[in-house]
Scaffold this active site. Structure first.
Site, PDB file in Angstrom:
ATOM      1  CE  LYS A 250      -3.308  -5.213  -1.813  1.00 12.67           C
ATOM      2  NZ  LYS A 250      -3.377  -5.396  -3.266  1.00 12.67           N
ATOM      3  CB  THR A 251      -2.615   2.119  -1.154  1.00  7.03           C
ATOM      4  OG1 THR A 251      -1.708   1.016  -1.196  1.00  7.03           O
ATOM      5  CG2 THR A 251      -1.955   3.290  -0.475  1.00  7.03           C
TER       6      THR A 251
ATOM      7  CG  ASP B  31       1.368  -2.036   0.459  1.00 10.74           C
ATOM      8  OD1 ASP B  31       0.555  -2.974   0.373  1.00 10.74           O
ATOM      9  OD2 ASP B  31       1.745  -1.371  -0.518  1.00 10.74           O
TER      10      ASP B  31
ATOM     11  CB  THR C 198      -0.325  -9.704  -3.245  1.00 14.62           C
ATOM     12  OG1 THR C 198       0.906 -10.056  -2.637  1.00 14.62           O
ATOM     13  CG2 THR C 198      -0.243  -8.294  -3.792  1.00 14.62           C
TER      14      THR C 198
ATOM     15  NE  ARG D  80      -0.783   0.919  -8.653  1.00 21.89           N
ATOM     16  CZ  ARG D  80      -0.329   0.155  -7.655  1.00 21.89           C
ATOM     17  NH1 ARG D  80       0.312  -0.964  -7.914  1.00 21.89           N
ATOM     18  NH2 ARG D  80      -0.520   0.511  -6.407  1.00 21.89           N
TER      19      ARG D  80
END
Ligand code: ADE
Length: 342
Positions: free
Chosen positions: A68-69, A113, A162, A221
């Site tokens: 997302k980032t 975020d 999330t 990640r």
């Protein structure tokens, strides 16, 4: 326990953040996977650029570690604009946000975020900013209180969460676009691992990358993290050779099994199978039995188990599938009914 979990989609340490940052794709064409989302973004960005306007406010939602980032940064890069990043919990007072908003230039991206964790005060403050590009700021108190209306430049808010369900309806409604980011299939993770290995100067075979990919819980990640663990293991124990065998041994030694599950997942599944007879069990009760925060279970543990069909969420609570029990070498206590569920 959760903090040291290497299969969590969340960031582990600031050092790790730096490595992950260096691996991030900066342009859409470098981004692997999420083809549908990438297509939509490509059209959106090129249309906005053609009109010479900022893109609409975008909400990105999905489990941690899926990009997302990264996508927020890519949108900024592709638009040729600046990005300012903050998070829901970091914005405590209206003044914090006021400073950020009034410094934004036309077309800048404001990335928030964990936007589901904005305080109600900040939420109220952000509505007119999103809708009309202005903020109402109250100065002074009591009889001297005055509302100052401050115009803002047209910016784009990119929110990440999330849990889309935890966003208040008025906030959700102010986003023009919603994009869900789902777990990546192993083939895409394999590509990501090969790309990261090149960037980190790690020599790895396709077969070894595939082993890491299937154990990465659909999460880039985690894939990048496991790649580095496997490299370390190979350096110390296998003459630096990352082979499918050394990759497998390395991940086994970290307690990560062939499905990418770790001790925490196995403990959860085992408790539901053995103690709750396969379920259903309420998440609160499960949290108490496991001594884990419910939020951790819901954000970090459950999503992947749900994705691979190892647990099912029902109105009466969580249930474990026969397949999950089989994976653990257990049997669901005498229920054909459970088996037919899946
Ligand atoms: N690194 C992390 N996520 C990635 C992605 N989706 N594509 C390429 N590299 C990545």
């Amino acid at each position: 326990m959760t903090r040291e979990r290497i299969v969590t989609g969340g960031a582990l340490t600031p050092d790790e953040d730096l490595v992950q940052f260096s691996l991030r794709p900066r342009a859409l064409r470098e981004y692997i996977g999420q083809a549908e989302l990438k297509n939509k973004l490509e059209i959106l960005i090129s249309a906005a650029k053609g009109r010479g306007e900022p893109v609409e406010h975008i909400l990105l939602y999905g489990p941690p570690g899926l990009g997302k980032t990264t996508l927020a940064h890519i949108i900024a890069n592709e638009m040729g604009s600046k990005i300012i990043s903050t998070s829901g919990p970091a914005l405590q007072r209206a003044g914090d946000l006021m400073g950020i908003l009034t410094n934004l230039n036309e077309g800048d991206i404001l990335f928030i975020d964990e936007i589901h964790r904005l305080s109600p005060v900040i939420e109220d403050f952000i509505y007119p900013a999103m809708e009309d590009f202005k903020v109402d700021f109250v100065v002074d108190k009591g009889a001297f209180a005055k509302v100052i209306n401050v115009p803002l430049k047209r910016f784009t808010l990119v929110g990440a969460t999330t849990r889309a369900g935890m966003l208040s309806a008025p906030l959700r409604d102010r986003f023009g676009l919603y994009y869900h980011i789902d777990f990546y299939p192993p083939a895409e993770l394999e590509e990501i691992i090969v790309r990261s290995a090149q960037l980190l100067d790690i020599s790895i075979s396709r077969e070894a990358a595939a082993i890491i990919a299937v154990r990465s819980r659909g999460t880039p990640r985690i894939a990048n993290r496991l790649l580095r663990r496997v490299r370390d293991y190979a350096t110390v124990k296998a003459n630096g050779q990352i082979t499918p065998e050394s990759a497998g041994f390395s991940l086994d030694s970290e307690g990560i099994d062939a499905m990418g599950l770790d001790q925490m997942d196995r403990k959860l599944l085992k408790i539901v199978v053995e103690y709750y007879k396969g379920g259903p069990v309420g998440i609160e009760e499960l949290g108490a039995t496991l001594s884990e925060e419910v939020d951790t279970l819901v954000d970090m543990v459950e999503p992947y188990l749900l994705k691979i069909g190892f647990i099912q969420r029902t109105k009466r609570g969580r249930m474990v599938s026969a397949e999950a029990a089989r994976h653990l070498g257990l049997k669901l206590p005498g229920s054909t009914a459970q088996e037919t569920l899946f």
